[in-house]
Write an enzyme that holds these catalytic residues in place. Structure first.
Site, PDB file in Angstrom:
ATOM      1  N   GLY A 244       0.815  -1.086  -0.008  1.00  0.00           N
ATOM      2  CA  GLY A 244      -0.090   0.029  -0.088  1.00  0.00           C
ATOM      3  C   GLY A 244       0.748   1.120  -0.008  1.00  0.00           C
ATOM      4  O   GLY A 244       0.153   2.364   0.028  1.00  0.00           O
ATOM      5  N   PRO A 283       4.654  -4.754  -0.687  1.00  0.00           N
ATOM      6  CA  PRO A 283       4.509  -3.998  -1.626  1.00  0.00           C
ATOM      7  C   PRO A 283       4.350  -4.280  -2.976  1.00  0.00           C
ATOM      8  O   PRO A 283       5.072  -5.061  -3.539  1.00  0.00           O
ATOM      9  CB  PRO A 283       5.749  -2.918  -1.361  1.00  0.00           C
ATOM     10  CG  PRO A 283       6.770  -3.871  -0.872  1.00  0.00           C
ATOM     11  CD  PRO A 283       5.918  -5.118  -0.368  1.00  0.00           C
ATOM     12  N   CYS A 351     -12.671   5.644 -27.827  1.00  0.00           N
ATOM     13  CA  CYS A 351     -13.869   6.163 -28.108  1.00  0.00           C
ATOM     14  C   CYS A 351     -14.622   6.505 -26.960  1.00  0.00           C
ATOM     15  O   CYS A 351     -16.038   6.022 -26.571  1.00  0.00           O
ATOM     16  CB  CYS A 351     -14.761   5.232 -29.018  1.00  0.00           C
ATOM     17  SG  CYS A 351     -13.952   4.841 -30.680  1.00  0.00           S
ATOM     18  N   GLU A 352     -14.053   7.250 -25.805  1.00  0.00           N
ATOM     19  CA  GLU A 352     -14.848   7.758 -24.658  1.00  0.00           C
ATOM     20  C   GLU A 352     -14.165   8.876 -24.174  1.00  0.00           C
ATOM     21  O   GLU A 352     -12.872   9.221 -24.265  1.00  0.00           O
ATOM     22  CB  GLU A 352     -14.377   6.837 -23.629  1.00  0.00           C
ATOM     23  CG  GLU A 352     -14.845   5.426 -23.803  1.00  0.00           C
ATOM     24  CD  GLU A 352     -15.121   4.441 -22.433  1.00  0.00           C
ATOM     25  OE1 GLU A 352     -15.317   5.162 -21.507  1.00  0.00           O
ATOM     26  OE2 GLU A 352     -15.390   3.213 -22.808  1.00  0.00           O
TER      27      GLU A 352
END
Ligand code: LLP
Length: 427
Positions: A244, A283, A351-352
């Site tokens: 994290g 990690p 296409c967004e």
């Protein structure tokens, strides 16, 4: 040499070459883009090695025995596994696919930790029969299934118990996992029953507790709270406080500190479990993110309300801006030292409308054909890539001491069509 400063989020080896181009790992990024094509993921080997060494050294300095397990989901690549296995790290896998990559990369089975909140029979079989060192139990129903496999394999399977400590990390909801209402782990309420079930089952030995609070964390405050919460279940030889540790994606963003993180986790482990505890950390991002630089080519530049610089990749190679609103920086690799004045958005080709890689870039007059470099893409870029819009997934190129090695090749049109069986005659 040009001494102009570059953004600090590039790998330490980054500099402006005599040609004026961006250089990483001794390799000219514009040459590399021409040689391997774009988009391409570049990974600086020295950066990965240095960060792995820092984790190892920090753990040794804490005085606790233990291991750093690379969370391979961040960058499941055989060559990356080879690098970290060679440095004495273990590996965290969370599927049969990641297990295969870890084994192919040379991680000894006993150094592998198998996770998952929905393990299949096949995965449990492969993990146990393959001699995986640890399996993290996520739910009560798994205990019997793992026990049956251990008995079949004639071995004792060591387990960690993944707990949901009811502690929230200081991160965004999509990558927070420690809260009580999480799909991961055994609740505090159910934990005693699962511990008993493991004790009663054949072929199993519970050797430790596990928590993972979330990703892109700034400090170990939440980890320490979680360690305190789970210490109520008694002392086992191992405590795994998860991964994290966050990284800075842009200049000026808070940057996670490896030494502080490991020291903080070690202090929490000692305070709650004593000086004899073995500490495990897993990690992912903090080992690989900063080593990565993605190269794109500019295809078009236009202006309406904003200036739009469109490149030949996007959410197919980096889902993070769309999925998490994750911020990035960009630079023009052809002239990273030039004065940057064009405020623009670096958009992908998909296409967004949400396919914008960098929402707030300032670039030196980008033109079609320029090579754009986006730093800090070594974690969760390649691993979350897709064939959206029929995109071919990019190659991964290791760079070190002026040498570039392709460690994952670009997909081909044949790869794209390989699984297509057609309608088999249906009109
Ligand atoms: N251990 C467990 C049990 C995990 O679930 C994770 C990440 C890690 C370790 C490693 O976390 P790290 O050190 O990399 O933060 N796709 C998201 C991140 C998802 C993290 C999932 N689990 C992103 O791109 O930000």
């Amino acid at each position: 040499m040009n001494t102009q400063t570059l953004t600090p989020v590039l790998p330490a080896s980054a500099r402006i070459a005599d040609s004026g181009h961006l250089e990483v790992g001794g390799c000219d990024m514009v040459d590399l883009a021409r040689r391997f094509g774009t988009p391409a993921y570049v990974m600086d080997v020295a950066e990965m090695r240095s960060r792995a060494r820092r984790f190892n050294d920090a753990l040794a300095a804490s005085g606790l025995e233990g291991t750093i397990k690379f969370a391979s989901k961040a960058c499941p690549i055989v060559a990356v596994a080879e690098l970290f296995a060679g440095m004495g790290l273990g590996c965290d896998v969370t599927s049969g696919g990641e297990l295969r990559i870890a084994l192919r990369g040379g991680f000894a089975p006993e150094t592998i930790l198998f996770h998952g909140n929905a393990k299949s029979d096949e995965e449990i079989h492969e993990a146990v029969s393959g001699g995986v060192g640890l399996i993290a139990v996520d739910n009560a129903a798994e205990v019997e299934r793992i026990s049956a496999e251990a008995v079949k394999a004639g071995r004792t399977q060591e387990l960690l118990l993944r707990l949901t400590p009811g502690v929230e990390g200081d991160t965004i909801a999509a990558i927070s996992t420690g809260q009580a209402d999480s799909k991961f782990g055994v609740s505090l309420e159910d934990a005693p029953a699962v511990i008993e079930a493991v004790a009663a089952a054949d072929g199993l030995e519970l050797v430790g507790l596990h928590v993972h609070i979330g990703s892109q964390l700034g400090d170990t405050g939440a980890l320490a709270r979680a360690a305190e919460v789970v210490a109520q279940f008694g002392s086992f030889p191992i405590v795994n406080l998860g991964g994290g540790l966050g990284v800075a994606y842009r200049s000026g963003d808070p940057d996670g500190d490896i030494e502080e993180f490991v020291a903080g986790a070690a202090a929490a482990a000692k305070a709650n479990f004593g000086d004899g505890i073995r500490l495990m950390l897993e990690p992912g991002r903090a080992l690989v993110a900063t080593a990565g630089v993605t190269l794109y080519s500019v295809e078009s530049v236009k202006r309406n309300v904003s200036n739009w610089v469109a490149v030949d990749g996007g959410i197919s190679d980096n889902l993070r801006p769309l999925a998490y609103g994750a911020p990035y920086e960009a630079l023009v690799a052809d002239r990273p030292g030039a004065e940057a004045t064009l405020e623009c958005k670096v958009a992908g080709k998909h296409c967004e409308s949400g396919d914008v890689i960098v929402r707030e870039a300032v670039l030196p007059d980008p033109v079609p054909g320029d090579t754009i470099a986006v730093p800090v893409t070594g974690a969760y870029g390649h691993s979350m890539s897709s064939n959206y819009n029929g995109a071919l997934r990019p190659p991964v190129i290791f760079v070190e001491n002026g040498e570039a090695t392709e460690v994952v090749r670009r997909e081909t049109w044949d790869d794209l069509l390989a699984r297509e069986l057609g309608g088999q005659g249906r009109a």
